[in-house]
Design a protein around this motif. Structure first.
Motif, PDB file in Angstrom:
ATOM      1  N   GLY A 112       0.822  -1.216   0.000  1.00 45.71           N
ATOM      2  CA  GLY A 112       0.000   0.000   0.000  1.00 45.71           C
ATOM      3  C   GLY A 112       0.848   1.256   0.000  1.00 45.71           C
ATOM      4  N   SER A 113       1.864   1.300   0.862  1.00 44.06           N
ATOM      5  CA  SER A 113       2.752   2.449   0.945  1.00 44.06           C
ATOM      6  C   SER A 113       3.554   2.617  -0.345  1.00 44.06           C
ATOM      7  CB  SER A 113       3.721   2.303   2.117  1.00 44.06           C
ATOM      8  OG  SER A 113       3.030   2.203   3.335  1.00 44.06           O
ATOM      9  N   THR A 114       3.983   1.501  -0.919  1.00 42.33           N
ATOM     10  CA  THR A 114       4.774   1.554  -2.150  1.00 42.33           C
ATOM     11  C   THR A 114       3.979   2.142  -3.296  1.00 42.33           C
ATOM     12  OG1 THR A 114       6.075  -0.363  -1.466  1.00 42.33           O
ATOM     13  CG2 THR A 114       6.035   0.146  -3.819  1.00 42.33           C
ATOM     14  N   ILE A 115       2.765   1.671  -3.486  1.00 46.39           N
ATOM     15  CA  ILE A 115       1.934   2.173  -4.583  1.00 46.39           C
ATOM     16  C   ILE A 115       1.600   3.641  -4.370  1.00 46.39           C
ATOM     17  CG2 ILE A 115      -0.330   1.970  -5.696  1.00 46.39           C
ATOM     18  CD1 ILE A 115      -0.129  -1.058  -5.237  1.00 46.39           C
ATOM     19  N   GLU A 116       1.279   4.011  -3.133  1.00 43.21           N
ATOM     20  CA  GLU A 116       1.014   5.422  -2.830  1.00 43.21           C
ATOM     21  C   GLU A 116       2.214   6.298  -3.173  1.00 43.21           C
ATOM     22  OE1 GLU A 116      -0.059   5.845   1.233  1.00 43.21           O
ATOM     23  OE2 GLU A 116      -2.194   5.568   0.875  1.00 43.21           O
ATOM     24  N   SER A 117       3.398   5.845  -2.764  1.00 37.43           N
ATOM     25  CA  SER A 117       4.606   6.636  -2.960  1.00 37.43           C
ATOM     26  C   SER A 117       4.928   6.792  -4.443  1.00 37.43           C
ATOM     27  CB  SER A 117       5.793   5.972  -2.249  1.00 37.43           C
ATOM     28  OG  SER A 117       5.551   5.864  -0.864  1.00 37.43           O
ATOM     29  N   LEU A 118       4.954   5.687  -5.175  1.00 37.15           N
ATOM     30  CA  LEU A 118       5.328   5.743  -6.586  1.00 37.15           C
ATOM     31  C   LEU A 118       4.285   6.471  -7.420  1.00 37.15           C
ATOM     32  CD1 LEU A 118       6.776   2.135  -7.036  1.00 37.15           C
ATOM     33  CD2 LEU A 118       8.033   4.274  -6.665  1.00 37.15           C
ATOM     34  N   THR A 119       3.020   6.364  -7.018  1.00 34.26           N
ATOM     35  CA  THR A 119       1.961   7.094  -7.722  1.00 34.26           C
ATOM     36  C   THR A 119       2.095   8.586  -7.478  1.00 34.26           C
ATOM     37  OG1 THR A 119       0.453   5.207  -7.547  1.00 34.26           O
ATOM     38  CG2 THR A 119      -0.529   7.364  -7.990  1.00 34.26           C
ATOM     39  N   HIS A 120       2.298   8.984  -6.231  1.00 35.42           N
ATOM     40  CA  HIS A 120       2.491  10.398  -5.894  1.00 35.42           C
ATOM     41  C   HIS A 120       3.683  10.987  -6.640  1.00 35.42           C
ATOM     42  CE1 HIS A 120       3.386  14.058  -3.710  1.00 35.42           C
ATOM     43  NE2 HIS A 120       4.536  13.534  -3.302  1.00 35.42           N
ATOM     44  N   LEU A 121       4.741  10.207  -6.793  1.00 35.92           N
ATOM     45  CA  LEU A 121       5.959  10.679  -7.451  1.00 35.92           C
ATOM     46  C   LEU A 121       5.897  10.537  -8.974  1.00 35.92           C
ATOM     47  CD1 LEU A 121       8.429   9.149  -4.861  1.00 35.92           C
ATOM     48  CD2 LEU A 121       7.947  11.585  -5.185  1.00 35.92           C
ATOM     49  N   GLU A 122       4.758  10.054  -9.465  1.00 36.74           N
ATOM     50  CA  GLU A 122       4.459   9.991 -10.905  1.00 36.74           C
ATOM     51  C   GLU A 122       5.400   9.063 -11.666  1.00 36.74           C
ATOM     52  OE1 GLU A 122       4.331  14.070 -12.245  1.00 36.74           O
ATOM     53  OE2 GLU A 122       2.423  14.447 -11.243  1.00 36.74           O
ATOM     54  N   VAL A 123       5.783   7.942 -11.033  1.00 41.15           N
ATOM     55  CA  VAL A 123       6.603   6.948 -11.727  1.00 41.15           C
ATOM     56  C   VAL A 123       6.002   5.540 -11.642  1.00 41.15           C
ATOM     57  CG1 VAL A 123       8.778   8.207 -11.525  1.00 41.15           C
ATOM     58  CG2 VAL A 123       8.095   6.651  -9.683  1.00 41.15           C
ATOM     59  N   TYR A 124       4.860   5.378 -11.014  1.00 47.34           N
ATOM     60  CA  TYR A 124       4.271   4.051 -10.831  1.00 47.34           C
ATOM     61  C   TYR A 124       4.067   3.332 -12.163  1.00 47.34           C
ATOM     62  CZ  TYR A 124       0.821   0.467  -9.563  1.00 47.34           C
ATOM     63  OH  TYR A 124       0.161  -0.726  -9.396  1.00 47.34           O
ATOM     64  N   GLU A 125       3.634   4.082 -13.186  1.00 50.35           N
ATOM     65  CA  GLU A 125       3.340   3.474 -14.479  1.00 50.35           C
ATOM     66  C   GLU A 125       4.593   3.028 -15.230  1.00 50.35           C
ATOM     67  OE1 GLU A 125       0.367   2.692 -15.394  1.00 50.35           O
ATOM     68  OE2 GLU A 125      -0.552   3.653 -13.653  1.00 50.35           O
ATOM     69  N   HIS A 126       5.764   3.430 -14.752  1.00 51.16           N
ATOM     70  CA  HIS A 126       7.006   3.010 -15.404  1.00 51.16           C
ATOM     71  C   HIS A 126       7.319   1.533 -15.154  1.00 51.16           C
ATOM     72  CE1 HIS A 126       7.612   7.337 -15.653  1.00 51.16           C
ATOM     73  NE2 HIS A 126       8.690   7.161 -16.387  1.00 51.16           N
ATOM     74  N   PHE A 127       6.726   0.943 -14.109  1.00 46.60           N
ATOM     75  CA  PHE A 127       7.151  -0.379 -13.658  1.00 46.60           C
ATOM     76  C   PHE A 127       6.208  -1.484 -14.137  1.00 46.60           C
ATOM     77  CE2 PHE A 127       8.929   2.691 -10.656  1.00 46.60           C
ATOM     78  CZ  PHE A 127      10.280   2.399 -10.849  1.00 46.60           C
ATOM     79  N   ASP A 128       6.832  -2.552 -14.623  1.00 46.16           N
ATOM     80  CA  ASP A 128       6.082  -3.697 -15.126  1.00 46.16           C
ATOM     81  C   ASP A 128       5.704  -4.662 -14.011  1.00 46.16           C
ATOM     82  OD1 ASP A 128       6.426  -3.241 -18.189  1.00 46.16           O
ATOM     83  OD2 ASP A 128       8.452  -3.045 -17.374  1.00 46.16           O
ATOM     84  N   ALA A 129       6.400  -4.583 -12.883  1.00 49.31           N
ATOM     85  CA  ALA A 129       6.095  -5.442 -11.732  1.00 49.31           C
ATOM     86  C   ALA A 129       6.619  -4.775 -10.467  1.00 49.31           C
ATOM     87  CB  ALA A 129       6.729  -6.820 -11.891  1.00 49.31           C
ATOM     88  N   ILE A 130       5.931  -5.041  -9.356  1.00 51.81           N
ATOM     89  CA  ILE A 130       6.348  -4.560  -8.044  1.00 51.81           C
ATOM     90  C   ILE A 130       6.196  -5.711  -7.056  1.00 51.81           C
ATOM     91  CG2 ILE A 130       5.787  -2.999  -6.135  1.00 51.81           C
ATOM     92  CD1 ILE A 130       4.847  -0.970  -8.182  1.00 51.81           C
ATOM     93  N   ALA A 131       7.245  -5.964  -6.285  1.00 48.67           N
ATOM     94  CA  ALA A 131       7.179  -6.978  -5.233  1.00 48.67           C
ATOM     95  C   ALA A 131       7.527  -6.321  -3.906  1.00 48.67           C
ATOM     96  CB  ALA A 131       8.135  -8.137  -5.524  1.00 48.67           C
ATOM     97  N   CYS A 132       6.659  -6.491  -2.913  1.00 46.93           N
ATOM     98  CA  CYS A 132       6.778  -5.796  -1.630  1.00 46.93           C
ATOM     99  C   CYS A 132       6.876  -6.800  -0.481  1.00 46.93           C
ATOM    100  CB  CYS A 132       5.580  -4.875  -1.428  1.00 46.93           C
ATOM    101  SG  CYS A 132       5.350  -3.686  -2.772  1.00 46.93           S
ATOM    102  N   TYR A 133       7.126  -6.271   0.699  1.00 44.80           N
ATOM    103  CA  TYR A 133       7.345  -7.104   1.885  1.00 44.80           C
ATOM    104  C   TYR A 133       6.174  -8.046   2.146  1.00 44.80           C
ATOM    105  CZ  TYR A 133       8.651  -8.276   6.694  1.00 44.80           C
ATOM    106  OH  TYR A 133       9.002  -8.946   7.834  1.00 44.80           O
ATOM    107  N   ASP A 134       4.956  -7.544   1.945  1.00 40.26           N
ATOM    108  CA  ASP A 134       3.779  -8.349   2.240  1.00 40.26           C
ATOM    109  C   ASP A 134       3.309  -9.183   1.047  1.00 40.26           C
ATOM    110  OD1 ASP A 134       3.318  -5.756   1.290  1.00 40.26           O
ATOM    111  OD2 ASP A 134       1.300  -5.640   2.110  1.00 40.26           O
ATOM    112  N   ASP A 135       4.105  -9.237  -0.017  1.00 41.06           N
ATOM    113  CA  ASP A 135       3.774 -10.071  -1.174  1.00 41.06           C
ATOM    114  C   ASP A 135       4.460 -11.429  -1.121  1.00 41.06           C
ATOM    115  OD1 ASP A 135       2.243  -8.070  -2.392  1.00 41.06           O
ATOM    116  OD2 ASP A 135       3.978  -7.231  -3.434  1.00 41.06           O
ATOM    117  N   VAL A 136       5.440 -11.591  -0.243  1.00 38.37           N
ATOM    118  CA  VAL A 136       6.294 -12.782  -0.258  1.00 38.37           C
ATOM    119  C   VAL A 136       6.456 -13.335   1.159  1.00 38.37           C
ATOM    120  CG1 VAL A 136       7.572 -12.113  -2.333  1.00 38.37           C
ATOM    121  CG2 VAL A 136       8.358 -11.320  -0.086  1.00 38.37           C
TER     122      VAL A 136
END
Length: 206
Positions: A112-136
């Protein structure tokens, strides 16, 4: 450089989040009834793979739902005023996407924090995949999130490169058998690391 998968750590590599991380940890500590820690002390330990961060910061055996809730609560309320991309990162990501590389993020932050941060910074759409602490099952320095990204995007380890700023990233990369580049404009200082975004840009495009 041939087209490949380039995986970035987030905090200390893409995003200057040192103030937010220290403040969020102290916000959790406040809710737990503990005194605040000095920002410099938190940032010195946040990438130390030899400690149990839950024990160090919250006097707990492991992170629990309250820790995640309070940390994310602070992040949500303050990321717009405290987070910034390191200078030159947006241009680097634009160039790499233009060259046809797949881009991904592997971070010990929560999704949740990762998506919020990257979206706010306007780079979220650059990434084809995101893996976070609570995904693994296990975060870095374990290789779980790197394996998850490789599987999701259909790349082999020899087609990938991981860029991070600390020993957790280096160990995860080694265990996943992925080439690694250390950078030092984040929380830590390494004599053998890339020292500027411009230098990284030149290294990746040569």
């Amino acid at each position: 450089m041939d087209k490949k998968l380039i995986i970035f750590d987030m905090d200390g590599t893409l995003v200057n989040s040192s103030l937010t991380i220290a403040n969020a940890i102290n916000y959790v500590r406040k809710n737990l009834g503990f005194e605040p820690m000095a920002q410099e002390y938190i940032l010195r330990l946040v990438n130390d793979h030899t400690i149990n961060p839950a024990q160090t910061f919250y006097h707990a055996k492991a992170f629990d739902r309250d820790h995640e809730k309070w940390f994310s609560e602070y992040y949500t309320k303050n990321h717009a005023s405290e987070l910034v991309l390191y200078e030159g990162i947006k241009e680097l990501l634009d160039t790499l996407k233009g060259k046809g590389h797949d881009l991904a993020v592997a971070t010990n932050a929560y999704r949740g924090s990762t998506i919020e941060s990257l979206t706010h910074l306007e780079v979220y759409e650059h990434f084809d995949a995101i893996a976070c602490y609570d995904d693994v099952p296990q975060g870095k320095p374990h290789p779980d999130m790197l394996h998850k990204i490789l599987d999701q995007l259909g790349h082999s380890s020899h087609q990938a490169l991981f860029i991070g700023d600390g020993p957790r990233d280096a160990l995860a990369s080694q265990r996943a058998e992925i080439d690694y580049i250390m950078v030092d404009w984040g929380f830590t200082d390494h004599t053998d690391a890339v020292r500027s975004v411009d230098e990284l840009h030149a290294l990746l495009l040569r």
